[in-house]
Motif scaffolding. Structure first.
Motif, mmCIF file in Angstrom:
data_model
loop_
_atom_site.group_PDB
_atom_site.id
_atom_site.type_symbol
_atom_site.label_atom_id
_atom_site.label_comp_id
_atom_site.label_asym_id
_atom_site.label_seq_id
_atom_site.Cartn_x
_atom_site.Cartn_y
_atom_site.Cartn_z
ATOM 1 N N PRO A 68 1.288 -1.289 -0.361
ATOM 2 C CA PRO A 68 -0.153 0.399 -0.194
ATOM 3 C C PRO A 68 0.637 1.005 -0.507
ATOM 4 N N ASP A 69 1.726 1.591 0.567
ATOM 5 C CA ASP A 69 2.568 2.245 1.022
ATOM 6 C C ASP A 69 3.750 2.753 -0.632
ATOM 7 N N CYS A 70 3.680 1.366 -1.521
ATOM 8 C CA CYS A 70 4.427 1.349 -2.854
ATOM 9 C C CYS A 70 5.835 1.280 -2.351
ATOM 10 N N LEU A 71 6.580 1.264 -1.442
ATOM 11 C CA LEU A 71 8.005 1.366 -1.253
ATOM 12 C C LEU A 71 8.792 -0.614 -1.927
ATOM 13 N N HIS A 72 7.364 -1.921 -0.894
ATOM 14 C CA HIS A 72 7.699 -3.163 -1.252
ATOM 15 C C HIS A 72 7.367 -3.422 -2.332
ATOM 16 N N LEU A 73 7.793 -4.461 -3.835
ATOM 17 C CA LEU A 73 6.862 -5.066 -4.398
ATOM 18 C C LEU A 73 7.255 -6.773 -3.892
ATOM 19 N N ALA A 74 5.646 -7.421 -3.963
ATOM 20 C CA ALA A 74 6.068 -8.952 -3.938
ATOM 21 C C ALA A 74 5.619 -9.786 -4.636
ATOM 22 N N SER A 75 5.530 -10.567 -5.345
ATOM 23 C CA SER A 75 5.394 -11.518 -6.625
ATOM 24 C C SER A 75 5.442 -12.986 -5.684
ATOM 25 N N GLY A 76 5.260 -14.036 -6.960
ATOM 26 C CA GLY A 76 4.487 -15.160 -6.757
ATOM 27 C C GLY A 76 5.569 -16.353 -7.714
ATOM 28 N N SER A 77 6.149 -17.597 -7.850
ATOM 29 C CA SER A 77 6.490 -17.786 -9.218
ATOM 30 C C SER A 77 6.099 -19.053 -9.335
ATOM 31 N N GLY A 78 6.847 -19.790 -10.718
ATOM 32 C CA GLY A 78 6.909 -21.513 -10.884
ATOM 33 C C GLY A 78 7.727 -21.474 -9.981
ATOM 34 N N ASP A 79 8.775 -21.132 -9.292
ATOM 35 C CA ASP A 79 9.295 -21.826 -8.807
ATOM 36 C C ASP A 79 9.472 -22.019 -6.668
ATOM 37 N N SER A 80 7.301 -22.323 -6.926
ATOM 38 C CA SER A 80 7.274 -22.213 -5.527
ATOM 39 C C SER A 80 7.635 -21.148 -4.378
ATOM 40 N N THR A 81 7.532 -20.227 -4.935
ATOM 41 C CA THR A 81 8.602 -19.359 -3.411
ATOM 42 C C THR A 81 7.827 -17.547 -3.842
ATOM 43 N N VAL A 82 7.589 -17.238 -2.521
ATOM 44 C CA VAL A 82 7.179 -15.599 -2.663
ATOM 45 C C VAL A 82 8.174 -14.818 -2.212
ATOM 46 N N ARG A 83 8.481 -13.961 -3.050
ATOM 47 C CA ARG A 83 9.487 -12.519 -2.491
ATOM 48 C C ARG A 83 8.860 -11.610 -2.615
ATOM 49 N N LEU A 84 9.804 -11.128 -1.456
ATOM 50 C CA LEU A 84 9.390 -9.342 -0.786
ATOM 51 C C LEU A 84 11.002 -8.866 -1.903
ATOM 52 N N TRP A 85 10.249 -7.620 -2.246
ATOM 53 C CA TRP A 85 11.406 -6.110 -2.912
ATOM 54 C C TRP A 85 11.269 -5.392 -2.461
#
Length: 199
Positions: A68-85
């Motif tokens: 919501p504050d647009c400081l971070h981005l979350a992603s989900g992938s075919g490698d079965s992980t969720v990542r925070l950037w």
């Protein structure tokens, strides 16, 4: 048919070499896109120029979401992980592991403290963004989870699986309602701004 307002032909604002699976809109004209090559790209929508590329996933990226504050981005992938950037630098802050199949969808809670992920492993997982700890896990008996969304008050999660849309209570972890659309697979889900309707 639908035509541009000035009568000219449409021109693509953004062109990429790797096919995209996901897109999220952020503030100030930022767009994040998830790609088959495992990258996430950040774009300036006004110019169509790539601002940065996020590297780290080992499979196609199927879901992206801005905090919501647009400081971070979350992603989900075919490698079965969720990542925070970190949006400003592209730095990987955290990798969340626990899913056993492709992560198809991702969403931030309205307060930005939690991340929901939906996977082909038939689960919706609720993660604490700061630590990566699983706070809650909801399991489908029927099939893969294609879409997840938080209610505007952050107390419920809607999820899409097959032809079913389900509503979960975050506090109790209980399924509160479910309905079938009976017209094929539902691939995404969203709440209305007042939280009274689901599309």
């Amino acid at each position: 048919g639908f035509a541009p307002p000035d009568g000219k032909d449409w021109e693509p604002a953004i062109s990429v070499a790797s096919p995209g699976h996901a897109v999220a809109f952020g503030p100030d004209g930022l767009i994040a896109s998830g790609h088959k090559d495992g990258t996430i790209r950040l774009w300036d929508s006004a110019t169509g120029q790539q601002i940065r590329c996020f590297l780290g996933h080992k499979g196609s990226v199927y879901g992206v979401a801005f905090s919501p504050d647009c400081l971070h981005l979350a992603s989900g992938s075919g490698d079965s992980t969720v990542r925070l950037w970190e949006v400003s630098s592209g730095r990987l802050l955290r990798s969340f592991e626990g899913h056993t199949n492709i992560v198809r969808s991702i969403a931030f809670s309205p307060d930005g403290l939690r991340i929901a992920s939906g996977s082909l492993d038939k689960t919706v997982r609720l993660w604490e963004a700061a630590s990566g700890r699983v706070v809650q896990s909801f399991t489908y008996q029927s099939g893969k989870v294609n879409g997840v969304a938080f209610s505007p008050d952050g107390l419920r999660i809607a999820s899409a699986s097959g032809d079913q849309v389900s509503l979960w209570d975050i506090t109790s972890g209980q399924l509160t309602s479910s309905f079938s659309v009976r017209r094929g697979d539902v691939n995404c889900v969203a709440f209305s701004s007042d939280g009274l309707r689901i599309a």
